[in-house]
Design a protein around this motif. Structure first.
Motif, PDB file in Angstrom:
ATOM      1  N   ILE A 662       0.839  -1.205   0.000  1.00  0.00           N
ATOM      2  CA  ILE A 662       0.000   0.000   0.000  1.00  0.00           C
ATOM      3  C   ILE A 662       0.874   1.255   0.000  1.00  0.00           C
ATOM      4  CG2 ILE A 662      -1.666   1.312   1.354  1.00  0.00           C
ATOM      5  CD1 ILE A 662      -2.862  -1.368   2.234  1.00  0.00           C
ATOM      6  N   THR A 665       2.332   1.816  -3.408  1.00  0.00           N
ATOM      7  CA  THR A 665       1.310   2.305  -4.332  1.00  0.00           C
ATOM      8  C   THR A 665       1.073   3.797  -4.144  1.00  0.00           C
ATOM      9  OG1 THR A 665       0.227   0.132  -4.305  1.00  0.00           O
ATOM     10  CG2 THR A 665      -1.074   2.001  -5.076  1.00  0.00           C
ATOM     11  N   MET A 666       1.024   4.237  -2.913  1.00  0.00           N
ATOM     12  CA  MET A 666       0.792   5.656  -2.644  1.00  0.00           C
ATOM     13  C   MET A 666       1.974   6.506  -3.107  1.00  0.00           C
ATOM     14  SD  MET A 666      -0.957   5.336   1.129  1.00  0.00           S
ATOM     15  CE  MET A 666      -1.110   7.107   1.297  1.00  0.00           C
ATOM     16  N   SER A 669       1.944   6.683  -6.868  1.00  0.00           N
ATOM     17  CA  SER A 669       0.847   7.536  -7.323  1.00  0.00           C
ATOM     18  C   SER A 669       1.235   9.010  -7.217  1.00  0.00           C
ATOM     19  CB  SER A 669      -0.405   7.262  -6.484  1.00  0.00           C
ATOM     20  OG  SER A 669      -0.816   5.917  -6.611  1.00  0.00           O
ATOM     21  N   THR A 670       1.869   9.383  -6.120  1.00  0.00           N
ATOM     22  CA  THR A 670       2.315  10.764  -5.963  1.00  0.00           C
ATOM     23  C   THR A 670       3.355  11.130  -7.012  1.00  0.00           C
ATOM     24  OG1 THR A 670       1.946  10.537  -3.580  1.00  0.00           O
ATOM     25  CG2 THR A 670       3.255  12.412  -4.316  1.00  0.00           C
ATOM     26  N   LEU A 712      -4.970   7.070 -11.287  1.00  0.00           N
ATOM     27  CA  LEU A 712      -4.346   6.739 -10.014  1.00  0.00           C
ATOM     28  C   LEU A 712      -5.370   6.273  -8.989  1.00  0.00           C
ATOM     29  CD1 LEU A 712      -1.743   9.638  -9.861  1.00  0.00           C
ATOM     30  CD2 LEU A 712      -1.370   7.261 -10.495  1.00  0.00           C
ATOM     31  N   VAL A 713      -6.563   6.835  -9.039  1.00  0.00           N
ATOM     32  CA  VAL A 713      -7.617   6.362  -8.128  1.00  0.00           C
ATOM     33  C   VAL A 713      -7.974   4.917  -8.448  1.00  0.00           C
ATOM     34  CG1 VAL A 713     -10.049   6.633  -7.499  1.00  0.00           C
ATOM     35  CG2 VAL A 713      -8.568   8.631  -7.587  1.00  0.00           C
ATOM     36  N   ASN A 716      -5.147   2.677  -7.278  1.00  0.00           N
ATOM     37  CA  ASN A 716      -5.129   2.470  -5.835  1.00  0.00           C
ATOM     38  C   ASN A 716      -6.244   1.537  -5.390  1.00  0.00           C
ATOM     39  OD1 ASN A 716      -3.204   4.359  -3.989  1.00  0.00           O
ATOM     40  ND2 ASN A 716      -3.554   5.311  -5.985  1.00  0.00           N
ATOM     41  N   ASN A 719      -5.044  -2.020  -6.327  1.00  0.00           N
ATOM     42  CA  ASN A 719      -3.935  -2.499  -5.504  1.00  0.00           C
ATOM     43  C   ASN A 719      -4.340  -2.677  -4.051  1.00  0.00           C
ATOM     44  OD1 ASN A 719      -1.091  -2.569  -6.998  1.00  0.00           O
ATOM     45  ND2 ASN A 719      -2.300  -0.922  -7.910  1.00  0.00           N
ATOM     46  N   TRP A 720      -5.156  -1.798  -3.539  1.00  0.00           N
ATOM     47  CA  TRP A 720      -5.622  -1.982  -2.167  1.00  0.00           C
ATOM     48  C   TRP A 720      -6.504  -3.223  -2.056  1.00  0.00           C
ATOM     49  CZ3 TRP A 720      -6.242   2.427   1.747  1.00  0.00           C
ATOM     50  CH2 TRP A 720      -5.211   3.358   1.584  1.00  0.00           C
ATOM     51  N   ASN A 745      -1.802  -4.372 -12.835  1.00  0.00           N
ATOM     52  CA  ASN A 745      -1.371  -2.989 -13.016  1.00  0.00           C
ATOM     53  C   ASN A 745      -1.001  -2.705 -14.465  1.00  0.00           C
ATOM     54  OD1 ASN A 745      -0.970  -1.396 -10.255  1.00  0.00           O
ATOM     55  ND2 ASN A 745      -0.489  -3.542  -9.866  1.00  0.00           N
TER      56      ASN A 745
END
Length: 852
Positions: A662, A665-666, A669-670, A712-713, A716, A719-720, A745
């Motif tokens: 997680i 992934t964050m 994404s950033t 990206l949403v 996420n 992946n979550w 992905n």
């Protein structure tokens, strides 16, 4: 006087004492022999198929004498069956010794067999088959004796029966059913008929348990047919419902072998439940009824012609792709020649009236680069014709001179290459700052970006940067493959020397040996990855040469138009596909859970390289370096190894992995959302709070980059969800779970790319569309065969063999081989999709190509 007497008679006294001692020893020996002579030895002439009921004690011994005629042309088995009828016989067992030509067989009744943790199981009913030594004459009378004795002073009642086994010899393609138990193993003889060099022995049962062992042993005495010695010689494998071993004539000098079936005392080896522990170490455990009904059939395996057909079939499939590629290249070359001829004869710029020159000059920025290129090419390469054309069209003369002046002025810009200078950047998109051409923060934070904004670096620098991908993966492949090859050779050697067929998880119903390899067909089917990977490298090399020649002749289309062409990642993808074929072949030399990462490591790399290539298409300046990318892939492979070794049922590992998944992934994404224009430092939390306050609370504004935010949403969420699934289900096959994350992905980003491409008004050319449709269909069929599951190392070898199935193509290839064929073709098609999907932009200026 006394002293003289002692000296005189001393030697006589010593001799007298020695004689007394000798007399005592003689008496003791006589008494022992006398006692031994009191034990009665009875020899009886016995007959076959007669049950003898008798009692044995320590004072008597019974010998049963048998004789039978042995014929060279007919083999009959002889079976000894014993039952102990007295209670408490475990404390005073009876010893049975069978003395025959070239062999002695001995066993006690009750027979004590040991299981896991040395637990003891007594069996009062025992049945053993006598081995048959070879005879040199046409017929021969052989004698054997059964000695029955015990050390118990109490009488023990038993039954003895000697019988012939008429169906001792197995016949080709004829099924034979029988019953076996731990104390009553069974074995049969098979003789290779003329013309059969390889046979496959199949043993089946409707009963899953009790667990059994099937063994192939050479014709020799003794035959190892008990649970505690069946693994001593020959080839063997555990079984629940199915077992199959391929046997070659060259391994048996006598052209025959024994098929031995033994029922184990416990079921743990076959994945059964662990039985209770005994209260005391010497406690005897009731084994219960562990008899099992089985059937055996021996069938001829494939001959050398099928091997040749299988290899030709494999080569034919993949060589046809070489031929098809050659034909397509010829057609494309002819079309390009015809197109160039048309351009030379009919300039693409339509005549414009001199009265319209003013309006045309005002809108010169809308003139396509193709028109300018054709006009310059006409002037530079065709001399008289070009000059005449310019004389007849004064507006083209003006544009021609303007283009030359712009080109020369841009080439003189210090520190910038020609390709970077001609990126056609519109100044209206920027604030009027002095450092507008150098400050990448201003460029990359625009709301709407074009490829020209992210293709500003020197093409030579970027080309070298992306070539590192190829050289690194080639180096990784060499250093990774060499120890892998050495290890799997060791695995195969251990299997061949020990005969333990449980080490490797083959599809034993379709495992064709060749030389020292146990399953040559599973190795051969990986040839497609290598051949198609090489073909893809050749295709990329051709495009690379064409593009380099265009740059050498200063073709404006190559310099200013289309997606910037960097082929380093494509070379890395082709190399990874070839390495996947090599390592998959190594894995299938001896597939098991300890080397499964050999088969998946380069799958992770292929998925990662495809994602990087997709991202590089629109972001050539900010794509990850080879060192960063391979370091991340190394971390993925590291977690794959940890998951295989420690992940099964380990909740701590799954919690740590899910949290890291997680967080990664964050962070990614950033990185993607801000195009790398952020820093991970001590002030990151303060900046996050500030952004949330200003953008969400204070003015509640929407995201600046909506398309990126949608991607990206969705990423996420996927992946979550995968992290939650792994944490809740803790799948046993961690390597496949990790590969599923990578593929999900990749597919998500590819779908986003296609959607945004169509949404931006771009189109997909015919060749790319054919590749997409063809690849999608092939992937569908490939996944169908992949999920057939012919074997699985997540279970015990015996349970894995329950999924084995026969060959389906040419009696040589099974479902998993078809998966190898189709998946290699599908990967090759996927690479072609990435290579051709943006060919429609080759004549579009980069400031008109959107970034997404």
């Amino acid at each position: 006087m006394v002293l003289r007497s002692c000296c005189k008679f001393g030697p006589v006294l010593v001799l007298f004492q020695l004689g007394y001692v000798a007399l005592l020893l003689l008496c003791v020996t006589h008494l022992r022999f006398a006692r031994a002579e009191t034990k009665t030895v009875v020899q009886k002439d016995a007959e076959f198929d007669v049950t003898y009921n008798d009692t044995v004690t320590s004072d008597n011994q019974t010998i049963y004498a048998f004789n039978h005629t042995v014929s060279r042309n007919k083999t009959e088995g002889v079976r000894v069956t014993v039952d102990v009828l007295s209670e408490g016989a475990e404390s005073s067992p009876i010893l049975f010794v069978v003395r025959q030509k070239q062999a002695v067989l001995s066993f006690q009744v009750p027979l004590i067999l040991r299981g896991l943790y040395q637990r003891k199981y007594p069996y009062a009913h025992v049945g053993r088959t006598l081995c048959q030594p070879p005879t040199r004459t046409l017929t021969e009378t052989q004698y054997f004796f059964v000695d029955v004795s015990t050390l118990s002073s109490l009488g023990t009642h038993y039954q003895l029966r000697i019988s012939r086994v008429d169906s001792f010899t197995l016949h080709t393609d004829k099924k034979f059913s029988f019953t076996a138990s731990p104390s009553q193993p069974q074995y049969f003889k098979y003789v290779f008929p003329d013309g059969v060099d390889t046979a496959i022995v199949k043993v089946n049962s409707e009963m899953t348990f009790p667990c059994s062992v099937m063994s192939i042993q050479d014709i020799q005495c003794p035959v190892y047919d008990l649970d505690n010695n069946v693994a001593f010689i020959g080839m063997y494998q555990t079984m629940t419902k199915t077992a199959a071993i391929t046997v070659q004539r060259k391994d048996f000098p006598s052209n025959s072998f024994y098929v031995v079936v033994v029922v184990k005392t416990e079921d743990e080896a076959c994945g059964g439940p662990l039985r209770f522990y005994p209260l005391r170490p010497d406690e005897l455990i009731d084994a219960g009824n562990r008899s099992k009904t089985l059937d055996v059939v021996v069938s001829p395996a494939i001959n050398s012609d099928v091997y040749v057909m299988g290899m030709l079939f494999c080569l034919g499939i993949f060589l046809s792709f070489y031929l098809l590629t050659f034909l397509v290249a010829c057609v494309e070359n002819k079309r390009s020649v015809d197109r160039v001829t048309v351009v030379y004869r009919k300039p693409s710029v339509t005549p414009v009236s001199p009265y319209e020159y003013g309006s045309f000059a005002d809108n010169a920025s809308t003139l396509s680069s193709e028109a300018i290129t054709d006009s310059i090419a006409s002037d530079a390469n065709y001399g008289y014709m070009g000059q005449e054309t310019l004389k007849r069209r004064p507006f083209l003369t003006a544009i021609h001179h303007v283009a030359i002046c712009i080109e020369r002025s841009l080439e003189s810009v210090t520190g910038r290459s020609r390709q970077e200078s001609l990126s056609s950047i519109e100044e209206d998109d920027y604030d009027t700052l002095a450092d507008i051409d150098s400050d990448k923060n201003i460029v990359r934070t625009k709301k709407y970006l074009c490829v020209s904004d992210l293709a500003r670096k020197d093409k030579r620098v970027l080309s070298k940067k992306y070539q590192i991908y190829f050289w690194n993966i080639a180096t990784i492949g060499v250093f990774y493959a060499l120890p892998v090859i050495q290890l799997v050779i060791t695995y195969q050697t251990v299997v061949n020397v020990t005969g333990n067929q449980d080490i490797c998880y083959y599809n034993f119903l379709c495992a064709h040996p060749l030389g020292n390899l146990s399953a040559f067909n599973n190795i051969l089917s990986n040839l497609g990855y290598v051949m198609l990977g090489l073909l893809f490298l050749l295709i990329v090399l051709q495009r690379d040469i064409i593009h380099s020649r265009a740059l050498d002749r200063n073709d404006l289309n190559a310099l200013e138009c289309g997606i910037p062409k960097h082929f380093g990642l494509f070379y890395a993808m082709g190399t990874a596909l070839m390495m996947e074929g090599l390592l998959s072949a190594c894995y299938h030399v001896c597939p098991n859970y300890t080397n499964f990462q050999f088969d998946t490591s380069f799958m992770y790399m292929i998925a990662g390289l495809c994602v990087l290539k997709l991202y590089q298409k629109r972001h050539p300046d900010i794509n990850a370096s080879a060192y960063t990318a391979y370091a991340c892939l190394a971390a993925v492979i590291f977690f794959s190894v940890l998951g295989v070794v420690f992940g099964k049922g380990n909740m701590v590992f799954w919690i740590v992995f899910s949290v890291l998944h997680i967080l990664a992934t964050m962070l990614l994404s950033t990185q993607l959302y801000y195009m790398g224009r952020w820093r991970l430092d001590s002030g990151i939390l303060r900046r996050i709070v500030y952004v949330i306050y200003t953008d969400c609370i204070r003015q509640c504004s929407g995201p600046m980059y909506i398309d990126r935010m949608v991607l990206l949403v969705m990423g996420n969420i996927v992946n979550w969800s995968l992290a939650a699934y792994g944490l809740l289900k803790t799948p046993n096959d961690f390597a496949s779970y990790l590969l599923a994350i990578a593929i999900c992905n990749l597919l998500l980003y590819f779908a986003f790319y296609i959607i945004m491409k169509l949404r931006s008004g771009e189109r997909i050319q015919c060749m790319a569309m054919v590749c997409i449709l063809f690849t999608a269909v092939v992937w569908g069929f490939a996944l169908f065969f992949f999920f057939q599951g012919l074997s699985t190392w997540q279970k015990t070898p015996a349970e894995s063999r329950e999924h084995n199935r026969d060959c389906i193509v040419l009696s040589f290839f099974d479902d998993h081989d078809i998966w190898h064929f189709l998946s290699s073709i599908a990967m090759f098609g996927s690479f072609l999709v990435l290579l051709t999907m943006d060919d429609d932009l080759d004549n579009v200026q980069r400031d008109k190509i959107f970034v997404f």
